[in-house]
Design a protein around this motif. Structure first.
Motif, mmCIF file in Angstrom:
data_model
loop_
_atom_site.group_PDB
_atom_site.id
_atom_site.type_symbol
_atom_site.label_atom_id
_atom_site.label_comp_id
_atom_site.label_asym_id
_atom_site.label_seq_id
_atom_site.Cartn_x
_atom_site.Cartn_y
_atom_site.Cartn_z
ATOM 1 N N GLY A 166 3.689 5.608 -7.292
ATOM 2 C CA GLY A 166 2.728 6.454 -7.991
ATOM 3 C C GLY A 166 3.200 7.894 -8.055
ATOM 4 O O GLY A 166 3.042 8.578 -9.079
ATOM 5 N N LEU A 167 3.786 8.363 -6.958
ATOM 6 C CA LEU A 167 4.335 9.720 -6.936
ATOM 7 C C LEU A 167 5.453 9.875 -7.956
ATOM 8 O O LEU A 167 5.503 10.868 -8.702
ATOM 9 C CB LEU A 167 4.843 10.040 -5.534
ATOM 10 C CG LEU A 167 5.551 11.392 -5.355
ATOM 11 C CD1 LEU A 167 4.590 12.539 -5.656
ATOM 12 C CD2 LEU A 167 6.115 11.518 -3.939
ATOM 13 N N LEU B 215 0.828 -1.203 0.000
ATOM 14 C CA LEU B 215 0.000 0.000 0.000
ATOM 15 C C LEU B 215 0.864 1.254 0.000
ATOM 16 O O LEU B 215 0.665 2.161 -0.834
ATOM 17 C CB LEU B 215 -0.924 -0.004 1.222
ATOM 18 C CG LEU B 215 -1.824 1.225 1.375
ATOM 19 C CD1 LEU B 215 -2.777 1.345 0.192
ATOM 20 C CD2 LEU B 215 -2.600 1.150 2.692
ATOM 21 N N LEU B 216 1.811 1.315 0.916
ATOM 22 C CA LEU B 216 2.688 2.489 0.973
ATOM 23 C C LEU B 216 3.591 2.551 -0.250
ATOM 24 O O LEU B 216 3.889 3.638 -0.766
ATOM 25 C CB LEU B 216 3.521 2.446 2.255
ATOM 26 C CG LEU B 216 2.725 2.562 3.554
ATOM 27 C CD1 LEU B 216 3.635 2.359 4.761
ATOM 28 C CD2 LEU B 216 2.028 3.911 3.642
ATOM 29 N N SER C 178 2.824 1.555 -3.256
ATOM 30 C CA SER C 178 2.069 2.045 -4.412
ATOM 31 C C SER C 178 2.005 3.568 -4.413
ATOM 32 O O SER C 178 2.065 4.208 -5.467
ATOM 33 C CB SER C 178 0.657 1.451 -4.400
ATOM 34 O OG SER C 178 -0.072 1.888 -3.262
ATOM 35 N N GLY C 179 1.905 4.163 -3.220
ATOM 36 C CA GLY C 179 1.933 5.618 -3.138
ATOM 37 C C GLY C 179 3.291 6.175 -3.528
ATOM 38 O O GLY C 179 3.377 7.189 -4.236
ATOM 39 N N PHE C 180 4.345 5.507 -3.084
ATOM 40 C CA PHE C 180 5.713 5.941 -3.411
ATOM 41 C C PHE C 180 5.953 5.911 -4.924
ATOM 42 O O PHE C 180 6.387 6.901 -5.520
ATOM 43 C CB PHE C 180 6.706 5.028 -2.693
ATOM 44 C CG PHE C 180 8.148 5.275 -3.037
ATOM 45 C CD1 PHE C 180 8.889 6.206 -2.347
ATOM 46 C CD2 PHE C 180 8.773 4.555 -4.060
ATOM 47 C CE1 PHE C 180 10.227 6.438 -2.654
ATOM 48 C CE2 PHE C 180 10.098 4.774 -4.376
ATOM 49 C CZ PHE C 180 10.829 5.723 -3.673
#
Length: 258
Positions: A43-44, A36-37, A39-41
């Motif tokens: 994605g950014l 989850l974390l 994917s944010g990394f």
């Protein structure tokens, strides 16, 4: 005699099932949080790697290298932080609920391997995206620190190298957290040194990350022999990191050392 044998067999089966359940719970908990974390990394970095070249092109400028070089350095430290945070939040509830150190180790190791594969795949895909964008803009593209800049082999080697590095960093982070909990501040800090050695060695072997040039130019890059040698070196470091993590977690305490 037969009844005693059956009773013992049933007990062993119960222990094995409990061990397996504990391992799966740890793997799900740490793995889902990492994905989850992560994917944010990634994605950014996807947004930034596309937006920055477009902004530079709009301003009339030209870029020789993309922003994914930054991801190469940041991903490993992000994984190390994930490892420290995951074990910090997991140790007390897992052990207090009757979970074993072995199941915590197995689940955390499985989660680190899954995170490594996911991070390595994401890194390779984003490099291809960035290279394709540079080509569409008519720019030459050179990923800093990479001696392989084309073809399927480049994608595979880069992704595998990143995956190995991420796993090592994550395990080192978990081992550091376990060492602090078990040994306290002073000894725990001293035990950061072996972990630091492992991250330096894996960066050097994979030719990725902060310490990729720590010992010169041996590692990934150039012809196929150094590539193969670098991957073998990285796998050796990974095996050492797995052992180092077990060495620290096998005696981890429910209550931190004073």
């Amino acid at each position: 005699m037969s009844a005693a044998t059956v009773t013992r067999a049933e007990r062993d089966a119960f222990v094995a099932r409990a061990q397996s359940r504990g391992t799966r719970r740890v793997a799900r908990s740490v793995g889902s949080a990492s994905l989850l974390l992560g994917s944010g990394f990634w994605g950014l970095f996807l947004v930034v790697s596309v937006a920055v070249p477009l902004v530079v092109r709009q301003a009339g400028g030209v870029m020789g290298g993309g922003v994914m070089t930054g991801a190469e350095y940041a991903a490993s430290w992000f994984a190390l932080s994930l490892g420290m945070i995951a074990l910090s939040g997991l140790t007390v509830p897992h052990l207090a609920a009757g979970g074993t150190r072995r199941s915590m180790y197995g689940g955390a190791l499985a989660a680190a391997l899954v995170a490594g594969v996911a991070f390595g795949l994401a890194y390779a895909v984003l490099l291809l995206v960035e290279r394709g964008l540079f080509g569409a803009l008519g720019w030459s593209w050179d990923q800093l620190g990479s001696g392989l800049d084309g073809g399927g082999a480049w994608v595979v080697v880069t992704g595998v190298a990143e995956a190995i590095g991420v796993v090592v960093y994550m395990l080192v982070g978990m081992a550091a957290q376990a060492a602090y909990r078990t040994h306290g501040v002073w000894t725990g800090t001293a035990l950061l040194v072996p972990g630091f050695v492992l991250v330096v060695l894996v960066d050097h072997a994979t030719r990725l990350g902060t310490f990729s040039d720590a010992f010169g130019t041996l590692g990934l890059g150039g012809d196929q022999a150094p590539v193969a040698l670098g991957l073998v070196q990285a796998l050796v470091v990974l095996a050492l990191a797995v052992g180092w993590f077990w060495w620290q977690v096998r005696a981890v305490r429910l209550r931190p050392a004073g």
